[in-house]
Design an enzyme around this catalytic site. Structure first.
Site, short mmCIF file in Angstrom:
data_model
loop_
_atom_site.label_atom_id
_atom_site.label_comp_id
_atom_site.label_asym_id
_atom_site.label_seq_id
_atom_site.Cartn_x
_atom_site.Cartn_y
_atom_site.Cartn_z
N TYR A 34 0.83 -1.21 0.00
CA TYR A 34 0.00 0.00 0.00
C TYR A 34 0.86 1.26 0.00
CZ TYR A 34 0.51 1.31 5.00
OH TYR A 34 0.98 1.73 6.22
N ARG A 53 8.09 4.03 -4.63
CA ARG A 53 8.12 3.11 -3.48
C ARG A 53 7.09 1.99 -3.65
NH1 ARG A 53 7.65 5.75 2.32
NH2 ARG A 53 5.48 5.87 1.76
N LYS A 152 6.29 -1.56 2.11
CA LYS A 152 5.06 -1.04 2.72
C LYS A 152 3.97 -2.05 2.42
CE LYS A 152 3.10 3.58 3.43
NZ LYS A 152 3.13 3.51 4.89
N GLU A 185 12.36 2.81 13.74
CA GLU A 185 11.39 3.84 13.34
C GLU A 185 10.21 3.71 14.28
OE1 GLU A 185 9.55 2.97 9.52
OE2 GLU A 185 9.70 0.82 9.89
N1 PDD Z 1 2.83 5.59 7.13
N2 PDD Z 1 7.39 4.13 8.75
C1 PDD Z 1 6.26 3.41 8.62
C2 PDD Z 1 6.22 2.03 9.19
C3 PDD Z 1 5.15 3.96 7.95
O1 PDD Z 1 4.03 3.24 7.80
C4 PDD Z 1 5.23 5.29 7.46
C5 PDD Z 1 4.09 5.92 6.72
C6 PDD Z 1 6.43 6.00 7.61
C7 PDD Z 1 6.61 7.39 7.07
O2 PDD Z 1 6.66 7.36 5.67
P1 PDD Z 1 6.22 8.62 4.77
O3 PDD Z 1 7.06 9.75 5.18
O4 PDD Z 1 6.48 8.15 3.39
O5 PDD Z 1 4.75 8.84 5.05
C8 PDD Z 1 7.50 5.39 8.26
C9 PDD Z 1 1.66 6.14 6.45
C10 PDD Z 1 1.55 7.61 6.57
C11 PDD Z 1 0.44 5.40 6.95
O6 PDD Z 1 0.55 4.19 7.10
O7 PDD Z 1 -0.61 6.01 7.14
#
Ligand code: PDD
Length: 290
Positions: A34, A53, A152, A185
């Site tokens: 996703y 990505r 993801k 993270e």
């Molecule tokens: N989540 N780490 C994880 C595990 C994440 O699921 C996300 C993003 C990030 C930050 O990635 P980005 O800067 O590309 O949003 C880091 C999204 C926002 C979500 O699941 O809603």
């Protein structure tokens, strides 16, 4: 009216009718990938990076996306257009598709593509003014040698467990360590610290999602000529930091005020504010809009 606009396989669908098969491998096994994109001024922000990505995540689980990039851009635009007012949170989920009740995906011929749009969450202003609370989770991030956190994917159970821990302690996020005890993270965001003027964030080798916002922050730090180290961080490094902040598509740059009961030295710190302001400019730069 529902808070969500939903599309299944390209068809806009009322929430009540938005259904997928129980034999969809995304549902059965979390066999899916996703992305989450947001709008800025009604335009898609950093869509190219999210699409890149998405292809990477799909490729890493042996899936080739069955729709081209313009199809996804159209989907996100349609979802946003269907919503009434304000900025959108736009999620796309691509599952392996419907197949036999068997782990192997050989019988899944057609991927299921689900689009969900909703209003972009406004986090409470006080999180930005005074810093949010995070915890150090007990549950560990899965190692790269397992389901690589760089993907993801629909496998977020570790993260679900960590956010449950966080909410029990009135925290908005949980910092997760890997099995070596290094910081990776948070459950849906990346983490940065500042110590003696140096910006530090866990390196990709530690096992984490390469956040789009993380990438912009590294770019911003280089433009601001701030020294950056991407590497190993321990729990103690986090507790000794002068400033801590988390980043994601929905949060931008959110300062951290507390890690459990530990108060972060400066919240929000001066460097965090500089970085957040510079990121804000990128967010509103039409070069990053599609
Ligand atoms: N989540 N780490 C994880 C595990 C994440 O699921 C996300 C993003 C990030 C930050 O990635 P980005 O800067 O590309 O949003 C880091 C999204 C926002 C979500 O699941 O809603």
């Amino acid at each position: 009216m529902s808070d969500y606009v939903i599309s299944i396989n390209g068809e806009m669908t009322e929430e009540a009718n938005a259904k997928i098969s129980v034999l969809d491998h995304g549902f059965l096994f979390g066999d899916s990938v996703y992305e989450v994109v947001r709008t800025v001024g009604g335009k898609l922000f950093a869509a190219d990076r999210h699409l890149k990505r998405l292809h990477g995540s799909a490729g890493a689980i042996g899936m080739t996306l069955q729709q081209d990039d313009n199809w996804y851009l159209d989907l996100w635009r349609k979802l946003h257009a269907r919503r009434e007012g304000g900025e959108s949170y736009l999620r796309v989920i691509i599952t392996r598709g419907v197949g036999q009740l068997d782990l192997h995906p050989a019988t899944c011929e057609t991927q299921t593509v689900i689009g969900i749009g909703k209003a972009l969450n406004r986090w409470p202003d006080e999180h930005y003014a005074h810093g949010c609370k995070v915890i150090l989770a007990k549950v560990r991030r899965n190692p790269k040698q397992s389901t690589d956190p760089a993907i993801k994917s629909g496998n977020y159970l570790n993260n679900v467990l960590a956010i449950i821990e966080a909410r029990k302690q009135d925290a908005v996020e949980a910092i997760m360590l890997n099995v070596k005890g290094h910081v990776t993270e948070c459950t849906t965001s990346n983490v940065f610290i500042i110590k003696d003027g140096v910006v530090k964030t866990p390196g990709l080798d530690e096992g984490l999602l390469e956040g789009v916002t993380r990438g912009f922050i590294l770019q911003v730090c280089s433009e601001l000529k701030l020294p950056v180290v991407e590497g190993q961080l321990t729990e103690q490094d986090i507790l000794d930091a002068d400033e801590v902040f988390i980043t994601s598509t929905t949060r931008d740059v959110m300062p951290v005020g507390f890690i459990g009961d530990h108060k972060v030295r400066r919240t929000p710190g001066t460097l965090t504010i500089r970085i957040a302001n510079a990121y804000h400019e990128l967010l509103h730069d039409s070069k990053n809009h599609t």
